[in-house]
Design an enzyme around this catalytic site. Structure first.
Site, short mmCIF file in Angstrom:
data_model
loop_
_atom_site.label_atom_id
_atom_site.label_comp_id
_atom_site.label_asym_id
_atom_site.label_seq_id
_atom_site.Cartn_x
_atom_site.Cartn_y
_atom_site.Cartn_z
NE ARG A 1 -3.49 0.07 2.70
CZ ARG A 1 -4.11 0.25 3.88
NH1 ARG A 1 -4.13 -0.72 4.78
NH2 ARG A 1 -4.68 1.40 4.16
CD GLN B 1 -13.05 8.17 8.32
OE1 GLN B 1 -13.43 7.15 8.88
NE2 GLN B 1 -13.71 8.69 7.32
CG ASP C 1 -3.62 8.93 1.24
OD1 ASP C 1 -4.68 8.44 0.80
OD2 ASP C 1 -3.51 10.14 1.55
CG HIS D 1 -8.27 5.82 11.24
ND1 HIS D 1 -9.29 5.70 10.35
CD2 HIS D 1 -8.86 5.88 12.47
CE1 HIS D 1 -10.46 5.70 10.99
NE2 HIS D 1 -10.23 5.82 12.27
CB CYS E 1 13.19 -2.10 17.41
SG CYS E 1 13.61 -0.76 18.54
C1 BV8 Z 1 -11.81 1.31 18.47
C2 BV8 Z 1 -6.07 2.34 9.49
C3 BV8 Z 1 -11.83 0.84 20.76
C4 BV8 Z 1 -5.56 0.98 9.16
C5 BV8 Z 1 -8.48 2.09 9.86
C6 BV8 Z 1 -18.75 -3.72 15.89
C7 BV8 Z 1 -18.02 -4.88 15.68
C8 BV8 Z 1 -16.62 -4.87 15.66
C9 BV8 Z 1 -15.93 -3.69 15.87
C10 BV8 Z 1 -16.67 -2.56 16.07
C11 BV8 Z 1 -18.06 -2.56 16.08
N1 BV8 Z 1 -18.47 -1.28 16.29
C12 BV8 Z 1 -17.41 -0.50 16.40
C13 BV8 Z 1 -16.31 -1.27 16.28
C14 BV8 Z 1 -14.98 -0.82 16.37
C15 BV8 Z 1 -14.32 -0.60 15.01
C16 BV8 Z 1 -15.29 -0.30 13.89
O1 BV8 Z 1 -15.75 0.80 13.74
N2 BV8 Z 1 -15.57 -1.31 13.06
C17 BV8 Z 1 -16.49 -1.10 11.97
C18 BV8 Z 1 -16.00 -1.85 10.74
C19 BV8 Z 1 -17.87 -1.57 12.42
N3 BV8 Z 1 -13.51 0.55 15.26
C20 BV8 Z 1 -12.30 0.36 15.77
O2 BV8 Z 1 -11.81 -0.74 16.01
C21 BV8 Z 1 -11.52 1.62 16.11
N4 BV8 Z 1 -11.00 1.48 17.43
O3 BV8 Z 1 -13.00 1.33 18.40
O4 BV8 Z 1 -11.09 1.08 19.59
C22 BV8 Z 1 -10.87 1.03 21.86
C23 BV8 Z 1 -11.03 2.11 22.71
C24 BV8 Z 1 -10.14 2.25 23.75
C25 BV8 Z 1 -9.08 1.35 23.92
C26 BV8 Z 1 -8.91 0.30 23.02
C27 BV8 Z 1 -9.80 0.12 21.98
C28 BV8 Z 1 -10.36 1.78 15.16
C29 BV8 Z 1 -10.86 2.04 13.78
C30 BV8 Z 1 -9.68 2.41 12.88
C31 BV8 Z 1 -9.30 1.25 12.01
N5 BV8 Z 1 -8.25 1.66 11.07
N6 BV8 Z 1 -7.47 2.47 9.06
C32 BV8 Z 1 -5.41 0.80 7.68
O5 BV8 Z 1 -5.66 1.73 6.89
O6 BV8 Z 1 -5.03 -0.32 7.30
S1 BV8 Z 1 -10.04 2.22 9.30
C33 BV8 Z 1 -10.11 2.18 7.59
O7 BV8 Z 1 -11.47 2.10 7.22
C34 BV8 Z 1 -9.65 3.42 6.91
O8 BV8 Z 1 -8.66 4.13 7.58
C35 BV8 Z 1 -10.87 4.27 6.85
O9 BV8 Z 1 -10.79 5.27 7.78
C36 BV8 Z 1 -11.93 3.40 7.37
C37 BV8 Z 1 -13.25 3.70 6.76
O10 BV8 Z 1 -13.13 3.57 5.41
P1 BV8 Z 1 -13.50 4.82 4.48
O11 BV8 Z 1 -12.44 5.83 4.57
O12 BV8 Z 1 -14.89 5.27 4.74
O13 BV8 Z 1 -13.38 4.09 3.13
P2 BV8 Z 1 -14.40 3.02 2.56
O14 BV8 Z 1 -13.65 2.18 1.61
O15 BV8 Z 1 -15.16 2.40 3.68
O16 BV8 Z 1 -15.44 3.94 1.77
C38 BV8 Z 1 -14.96 4.73 0.70
C39 BV8 Z 1 -16.11 5.63 0.33
O17 BV8 Z 1 -15.66 6.48 -0.72
C40 BV8 Z 1 -17.33 4.90 -0.17
O18 BV8 Z 1 -18.48 5.40 0.47
C41 BV8 Z 1 -17.36 5.23 -1.67
O19 BV8 Z 1 -18.69 5.36 -2.15
C42 BV8 Z 1 -16.67 6.55 -1.70
N7 BV8 Z 1 -15.99 6.87 -2.96
C43 BV8 Z 1 -15.46 6.02 -3.86
N8 BV8 Z 1 -14.91 6.73 -4.89
C44 BV8 Z 1 -15.12 8.05 -4.59
C45 BV8 Z 1 -15.80 8.14 -3.36
N9 BV8 Z 1 -16.13 9.31 -2.80
C46 BV8 Z 1 -15.81 10.43 -3.48
N10 BV8 Z 1 -15.15 10.44 -4.66
C47 BV8 Z 1 -14.81 9.27 -5.25
N11 BV8 Z 1 -14.15 9.28 -6.43
ZN ZN Z 2 11.96 -1.28 20.11
#
Ligand code: BV8
Ligand code: ZN
Length: 257
Positions: free
Chosen positions: A73, A104, A107, A122, A158
């Site tokens: 990536r 979020q 990049d 993130h 490290c």
């Molecule tokens: C936390 C970094 C607690 C890594 C990312 C239920 C079950 C299980 C888990 C959970 C749950 N409810 C909540 C959770 C927690 C979980 C969560 O939300 N899960 C979701 C899936 C339900 N959240 C977490 O785990 C977070 N942490 O809650 O911790 C905690 C608290 C205290 C102490 C300890 C723990 C952490 C979340 C962060 C995860 N990391 N990224 C990496 O990149 O590899 S998230 C990752 O997905 C991306 O960073 C991005 O932010 C995120 C969302 O994706 P989007 O950016 O929205 O992209 P996506 O592909 O989804 O959509 C793209 C959109 O663009 C589409 O709508 C499309 O239509 C549109 N599009 C396409 N082309 C275009 C366009 N728009 C405009 N123009 C275009 N041309």
């Molecule tokens: Zn170290």
């Protein structure tokens, strides 16, 4: 209200805004060729579910697979260029008294388009750190080739403690950086307009930010070619790709005067 009138009303709201929050997701980088999270990941990774790879557990179980995915990536980002949406956001910041950019994405395309210091919810592909002592690490120079064998790559160790170097991103199940989170909610509570661009609004707690802005009385605008859970809340839904829509929006709102 006719489309024309609502359009006029919309550009007036933007022009009068003192503080605009721009909130971006993977869709803003899609037109730079960076796969979004929900697109089936292309090529080598098409049979992996990102939320199964983007976890500390996956890294513990198979560090070479996870490190190889992030290096692939990072390579794609290094070979990409910011698109017109990234550039329009950087230009907007010159017209608006205060613009807070919250991303979020992991990049660096916003910075490379000229946006200063986006709030990173993130983390970043460009901030590796030791998974044991947390010391920041540095990537080897240059663009990594296609990870060996197309999917596995041994993470560096490290220099201080010998621990495995991990990507500087927030994985599912990990807490978001406290400062970034509190600054983001503070901006959402105090802005006049929040523009949500290219996010499926599914990942928490980031997805809460536009709702917080709306509850505080801000006008919420969404730019996304597809429906999302934000549709019913947004005051204006721009159903278009961001690299097409944003330059025209900036030109129409601020360019003419
Ligand atoms: C936390 C970094 C607690 C890594 C990312 C239920 C079950 C299980 C888990 C959970 C749950 N409810 C909540 C959770 C927690 C979980 C969560 O939300 N899960 C979701 C899936 C339900 N959240 C977490 O785990 C977070 N942490 O809650 O911790 C905690 C608290 C205290 C102490 C300890 C723990 C952490 C979340 C962060 C995860 N990391 N990224 C990496 O990149 O590899 S998230 C990752 O997905 C991306 O960073 C991005 O932010 C995120 C969302 O994706 P989007 O950016 O929205 O992209 P996506 O592909 O989804 O959509 C793209 C959109 O663009 C589409 O709508 C499309 O239509 C549109 N599009 C396409 N082309 C275009 C366009 N728009 C405009 N123009 C275009 N041309
Ligand atoms: Zn170290």
């Amino acid at each position: 209200m006719s489309l024309r009138a609502s359009h006029q009303q919309f550009t007036n709201i933007l022009r009068r805004a003192k503080h605009i929050v721009v909130f971006t997701g993977a869709g803003v980088s899609a037109e730079s060729g960076i796969p979004t999270f929900r697109d089936a990941l292309t090529g080598l990774w098409s049979h992996f579910d990102p939320s199964q790879l983007a976890t500390a557990d996956a890294f513990r179980r198979d560090p070479e697979l996870v490190w190889g995915w992030y290096e692939w990536r990072r390579m794609k980002v290094m070979r990409a260029v910011p698109n017109a949406a990234h550039e329009a956001i950087a230009v907007m910041a010159q017209w608006v008294p205060k613009l807070t950019l919250i991303t979020q994405n992991v990049d660096d395309l916003h910075e490379r388009a000229g946006s200063e210091a986006p709030i990173r919810l993130h983390g970043s592909l460009f901030a590796p750190r030791c998974s044991a002592c947390q010391r920041p690490a540095v990537h080897l120079e240059g663009i990594p080739g296609e990870p060996e064998g197309g999917r596995r790559m041994a993470p560096p160790t490290c220099s201080h403690c010998g621990g495995l170097i991990r990507p500087g991103v927030v994985w599912f199940g990990e807490a978001l950086p406290e400062a970034a989170l509190s600054q983001s909610f503070e901006a959402a509570r105090n802005c006049d307009v929040l523009i949500s661009i290219g996010t499926s609004s599914l990942v928490q707690p980031a997805a809460e930010i536009p709702f917080t802005a709306a509850q505080a009385g801000a006008t919420v605008v969404q730019v996304n070619p597809n429906p999302t859970p934000l549709d019913h809340l947004a005051h204006f839904n721009m159903r278009a790709p961001s690299a097409q829509l944003l330059p025209a929006l900036v030109e129409e709102t601020w360019g003419g005067n």
